[in-house]
Design a protein around this motif. Structure first.
Motif, short mmCIF file in Angstrom:
data_model
loop_
_atom_site.label_atom_id
_atom_site.label_comp_id
_atom_site.label_asym_id
_atom_site.label_seq_id
_atom_site.Cartn_x
_atom_site.Cartn_y
_atom_site.Cartn_z
N GLU A 151 2.35 -16.59 -2.57
CA GLU A 151 1.36 -15.72 -3.19
C GLU A 151 0.80 -14.70 -2.20
OE1 GLU A 151 -1.38 -17.90 -5.58
OE2 GLU A 151 -2.76 -16.20 -5.74
N ALA A 152 0.63 -15.13 -0.95
CA ALA A 152 -0.05 -14.27 0.02
C ALA A 152 0.89 -13.30 0.73
CB ALA A 152 -0.77 -15.13 1.06
N ALA A 153 2.16 -13.66 0.89
CA ALA A 153 3.07 -12.85 1.71
C ALA A 153 3.30 -11.43 1.16
CB ALA A 153 4.41 -13.58 1.88
N PRO A 154 3.52 -11.25 -0.14
CA PRO A 154 3.86 -9.90 -0.61
C PRO A 154 2.76 -8.86 -0.38
CG PRO A 154 4.47 -11.56 -2.25
CD PRO A 154 3.63 -12.25 -1.22
N GLY A 155 1.50 -9.24 -0.41
CA GLY A 155 0.41 -8.28 -0.29
C GLY A 155 0.05 -7.94 1.15
N ALA A 156 0.73 -8.55 2.10
CA ALA A 156 0.41 -8.29 3.50
C ALA A 156 1.06 -7.00 3.96
CB ALA A 156 0.89 -9.46 4.36
N SER A 157 0.35 -6.24 4.79
CA SER A 157 0.96 -5.05 5.37
C SER A 157 1.95 -5.46 6.45
CB SER A 157 -0.11 -4.13 5.94
OG SER A 157 -0.86 -4.80 6.94
N CYS A 158 1.74 -6.63 7.02
CA CYS A 158 2.62 -7.16 8.04
C CYS A 158 2.33 -8.65 8.17
CB CYS A 158 2.36 -6.46 9.37
SG CYS A 158 3.32 -7.09 10.76
N ILE A 159 3.35 -9.43 8.48
CA ILE A 159 3.15 -10.87 8.70
C ILE A 159 3.46 -11.18 10.16
CG2 ILE A 159 3.83 -13.20 8.03
CD1 ILE A 159 4.76 -12.06 5.35
N VAL A 160 2.55 -11.86 10.80
CA VAL A 160 2.76 -12.30 12.18
C VAL A 160 2.85 -13.83 12.16
CG1 VAL A 160 1.80 -12.38 14.50
CG2 VAL A 160 1.49 -10.32 13.10
N ALA A 161 3.99 -14.34 12.59
CA ALA A 161 4.19 -15.79 12.67
C ALA A 161 3.73 -16.25 14.05
CB ALA A 161 5.66 -16.14 12.45
N ALA A 162 2.60 -16.94 14.10
CA ALA A 162 1.97 -17.33 15.36
C ALA A 162 2.39 -18.74 15.76
CB ALA A 162 0.45 -17.25 15.24
N GLY A 163 3.14 -18.83 16.84
CA GLY A 163 3.60 -20.14 17.31
C GLY A 163 4.99 -20.47 16.81
N THR A 164 5.62 -21.41 17.49
CA THR A 164 7.02 -21.72 17.19
C THR A 164 7.19 -22.38 15.82
OG1 THR A 164 7.52 -21.86 19.54
CG2 THR A 164 9.05 -22.97 18.06
N CYS A 165 6.21 -23.14 15.35
CA CYS A 165 6.33 -23.73 14.01
C CYS A 165 6.41 -22.64 12.95
CB CYS A 165 5.15 -24.65 13.71
SG CYS A 165 5.18 -26.20 14.62
N ALA A 166 5.54 -21.64 13.04
CA ALA A 166 5.53 -20.56 12.06
C ALA A 166 6.76 -19.67 12.22
CB ALA A 166 4.26 -19.73 12.18
N ALA A 167 7.19 -19.51 13.46
CA ALA A 167 8.31 -18.61 13.70
C ALA A 167 9.65 -19.24 13.29
CB ALA A 167 8.34 -18.20 15.17
N TYR A 168 9.84 -20.51 13.68
CA TYR A 168 11.17 -21.11 13.51
C TYR A 168 11.14 -22.50 12.87
CZ TYR A 168 11.82 -17.44 16.99
OH TYR A 168 11.79 -16.23 17.66
N GLY A 169 10.02 -23.02 12.58
CA GLY A 169 9.92 -24.38 12.03
C GLY A 169 9.40 -25.38 13.06
#
Ligand code: SF4
Ligand code: SF4
Length: 371
Positions: A151-169
């Motif tokens: 729900e939240a991803a499409p409305g973002a101007s940009c997504i920043v994946a902070a940390g290795t869990c968010a970036a790669y699992g």
């Protein structure tokens, strides 16, 4: 949390209180005027969501030293509109029902922000899909984090994946039943990241690390908010921070070059024999350092565990093993080996490392997991 007892708006004062709760109080108090100015002038909202992770990246950010989080806020005019962890109070009840306005109910506040769109979305933690596609191994209120992310991803101007869990699992991906993925990658596979998995499209910048370095994150946010393009590598990481191997500038490199690779935790020798993964970890830790530039892993006596790499932690475990009996470096291809060869050839002392990387002393050929 807020100005009033039941006010959930993340104002300057409530941000200070929240930050103080995780140990940054002294600094925050000393810099309160900067925060006030920063938030007063903000023209971009930050929404920070946490999925499957430990919260260490938030703690790392709040303990940032140079630039500290407050100086960065002042510079980049960022309004921390919603933060899963800092907004500890989830809402108040009126006549037995949750309050229905954004001042007193953080769920309403978040929904309002999502509806308004245009925010910078920081995701901390992985996104589990299990069990059986429900995503319910990680809940955020009544929703699975998977549902919230979609729900939240499409409305973002940009997504920043902070940390290795968010970036790669990261660590969350170790447990296969969770079916956890990072925002745009699952390990080295972009096709299995949450964006592709759920048919989403958006700009994603990966800022890995376990935890991520506060400067990496704040400088990326500054670039995003300034409208600058961030030059990324094949794993979506800013090249400015993740191009050189830790090994290249390690404070123990002299010992390595002198073949003094049997260092102990307590002496100044190279930690290679203790399992250091510095030759295959790409981050500027030796030059940037941590905790106010005081030190970094190998300087402090701990082998690098390659926490910024897409295959972390699985491909690098056990951490304190060189890999002679394990396929520690199996998730690499010729490009990775070439990088090490270049570094090794210059000093003429890296054949040992190259051999292990290319073939493994177990005799097993590397699998070329990186694309
Ligand atoms: S192997 Fe590790 S401890 Fe040794 S020089 Fe390289 S990064 Fe430093
Ligand atoms: S030195 Fe290695 S383990 Fe330590 S923070 Fe940097 S990449 Fe991660």
């Amino acid at each position: 949390m807020g100005e009033g007892k039941n006010d959930l708006t993340l104002t300057r004062r409530s941000f200070l209180a929240a930050a103080g709760a995780v140990g940054a109080a002294l600094f925050l108090k000393a810099n309160a005027p900067m925060v006030a100015a920063a938030i007063a002038d903000s023209n971009k909202k930050l929404v920070w969501l946490r999925g499957s992770g430990c919260g260490g990246c938030t703690a790392s950010l709040l303990n940032g030293g140079n630039p500290d989080v407050l100086s960065a806020l002042e510079k980049i005019r960022l309004e921390p509109a919603y933060h899963d962890e800092l907004m500890l109070q989830q809402g108040m009840f009126v006549d037995g029902s949750p309050a229905g306005d954004s001042t007193h109910n953080s769920n309403v506040l978040l929904q309002d922000l999502i509806d308004a769109e245009g925010y910078v979305l920081v995701v901390e933690g992985a996104i589990p899909d299990g069990p059986e596609g429900s995503g319910r191994y990680c809940m955020s209120g009544a929703m699975s984090f998977k549902e919230l992310f979609i729900e939240a991803a499409p409305g973002a101007s940009c997504i920043v994946a902070a940390g290795t869990c968010a970036a790669y699992g990261g660590v969350s991906r170790l447990f296969s039943t969770a079916e956890a993925a990072g925002v745009s990658f699952a390990g080295t596979s972009k096709g299995q990241g949450a964006m592709a998995r759920y048919g989403l499209e958006n700009t994603v910048i990966n800022v890995p690390g376990c935890p991520t370095h506060p400067e990496w994150l704040l400088l990326v946010l500054a670039d995003v908010l300034a409208g600058r393009d961030v030059d990324l590598d094949v794993y979506g990481r800013p090249k400015a921070f993740f191009s050189a191997a830790v090994h290249d500038s390690c404070p123990r490199r002299g010992a390595y070059d002198r073949a003094g690779r049997d260092g102990r935790f307590s002496d100044g020798g190279c930690l290679y024999a203790l399992g250091c993964k510095g030759p295959v970890a790409y981050a500027d830790c030796p030059t940037r350092r941590w905790n106010g530039a005081a030190s970094m892993c190998t300087q402090a006596g701990g082998p690098c565990i390659a926490c910024v790499e897409p295959s972390f932690p699985g491909a690098f475990m056990p951490f304190f093993s060189t890999g002679e009996s394990r396929d520690v470096f199996s998730d690499l291809n010729v490009d990775d080996v070439a990088k090490v060869i270049v570094g090794a050839a210059v000093v003429g002392a890296g054949i040992h490392a190259v051999k292990r990387l290319a073939i493994g002393e177990s005799g097993r050929e590397e699998k070329g997991g990186r694309k």
